[in-house]
Enzyme design. Structure first.
Site, mmCIF file in Angstrom:
data_model
loop_
_atom_site.group_PDB
_atom_site.id
_atom_site.type_symbol
_atom_site.label_atom_id
_atom_site.label_comp_id
_atom_site.label_asym_id
_atom_site.label_seq_id
_atom_site.Cartn_x
_atom_site.Cartn_y
_atom_site.Cartn_z
ATOM 1 N N PRO A 2 0.804 -1.212 0.000
ATOM 2 C CA PRO A 2 0.000 0.000 0.000
ATOM 3 C C PRO A 2 0.837 1.262 0.000
ATOM 4 O O PRO A 2 1.759 1.420 0.801
ATOM 5 C CB PRO A 2 -0.793 -0.113 1.310
ATOM 6 C CG PRO A 2 -0.207 -1.236 2.072
ATOM 7 C CD PRO A 2 0.974 -1.732 1.351
ATOM 8 N N GLU A 3 0.499 2.152 -0.885
ATOM 9 C CA GLU A 3 1.036 3.509 -0.867
ATOM 10 C C GLU A 3 -0.056 4.400 -0.274
ATOM 11 O O GLU A 3 -1.078 3.900 0.182
ATOM 12 C CB GLU A 3 1.420 3.942 -2.287
ATOM 13 C CG GLU A 3 2.379 2.947 -2.939
ATOM 14 C CD GLU A 3 2.741 3.307 -4.368
ATOM 15 O OE1 GLU A 3 2.795 4.507 -4.691
ATOM 16 O OE2 GLU A 3 2.965 2.385 -5.162
#
Length: 276
Positions: A2-3
């Site tokens: 996840p960014e």
DNA sequence: CTCATGACCTGACGGC
DNA sequence: TGCCGTCAGGTCATGA
């Protein structure tokens, strides 16, 4: 995995299930992933308190309780939240928070890069996970000239690696760093300190536009990402260069033009014709 | 200080 | 089918 947009989507889907709830139990299944405090301290800091707020800083989730502590959670590459009744035996569990009526909030992570920690709420910004993070992407104080000044501190590093460095803009990861540079028509190998104010302005604009849109679309699912409702992100269809080696450039149309190179150990995708 | 590299960990996929 | 190499949303320690 996840960014920033994915973490924000997790925050938005997890918050309704967690905020206002009392945490009746904390079980840690993988103590190596608890940092700065012992697992016992982490448990004591959270158990029997009520979750007041779930916020985000860069790629970290901050679970603030009504006592003095905040839990910090980094999802690594494959960290994922699942909320369901009871505790089924489940591989790859990092930690499970027990709520009322047998509901559990479980953080599980196939690759086990997730990290959790604890800070006093008033000092959360000084915690090692957060202390060196740069600006939030939508911070009004981050102007083109401020960005330019920050880029000057790097002697020879390329702009792609600098975007991945959480100390400048917090939250960009490998997908969005590639996409933002393509949209800004900047070559990923360009030395960061050579960007002028105008280029910084364009770069900031594309960063904000792309992250906002990705957040609106619930993030990007390439492989594993799911939000706390188990849903995929929908931004994958908007990706222009990431994982598109050998495909035509969506801007100049030249066939077979998207290249893949390695910068700072990470795959980097770009169009050499559009990104000089 | 700056930068590149390997380590952490497991799974998916393509080639032979 | 099976084995092997490569790669994957992140971050940190190490050493030149």
């Amino acid at each position: 995995m996840p960014e920033l947009p994915e973490v924000e989507q997790v925050r938005r889907t997890l918050a309704p299930k967690l905020v206002g709830q009392t945490v009746s139990s904390v079980r840690i299944f993988y103590p190596e992933r608890v940092f700065e405090v012992t697992p016992v301290e982490f448990r004591r800091g959270i158990v029997d308190s009520r979750v007041k707020k779930l916020s985000r800083r860069g790629k970290y989730l901050l679970m603030q309780t009504d006592r003095q502590y905040t839990a910090l959670i980094g999802l690594g590459m494959t960290g994922r939240f699942i909320v369901e009744p009871s505790l089924e035996p489940l591989d790859y569990l990092i930690v499970a928070f027990g709520l009322k009526r047998n509901r559990m909030v479980k953080l599980y992570d196939m690759r086990r890069f997730s990290r959790i920690s604890l800070a006093e709420t008033g000092k959360v910004g000084q915690h090692p996970f957060l202390a060196r993070l740069g600006h939030e992407f939508d911070d009004k104080r981050l102007t083109p000239s401020v960005l330019r000044k920050e880029l000057q501190r790097f002697r020879r590093r390329n702009i792609k690696s600098v975007l991945l460095d959480q100390g400048v803009i917090a939250g960009l990861g490998n997908i969005y760093a590639n996409e933002v540079l393509f949209a800004a028509k900047l070559n990923p190998e360009r030395e960061a300190h050579t960007l002028n104010v105008n280029e910084c302005s364009v770069l900031l604009g594309t960063t904000r536009r792309i992250l906002r849109k990705a957040i609106e679309m619930g993030g990007t699912t390439v492989r594993n990402f799911r939000d706390a409702d188990g849903r995929d992100g929908r931004y994958a269809s908007e990706l222009k260069v990431y994982l598109r080696e050998g495909q035509p450039c969506p801007r100049c149309g030249k066939k077979n033009e998207i290249r893949r190179i390695v910068l700072g150990g990470r795959s980097t995708f770009y169009c050499p014709r559009c990104q000089k």
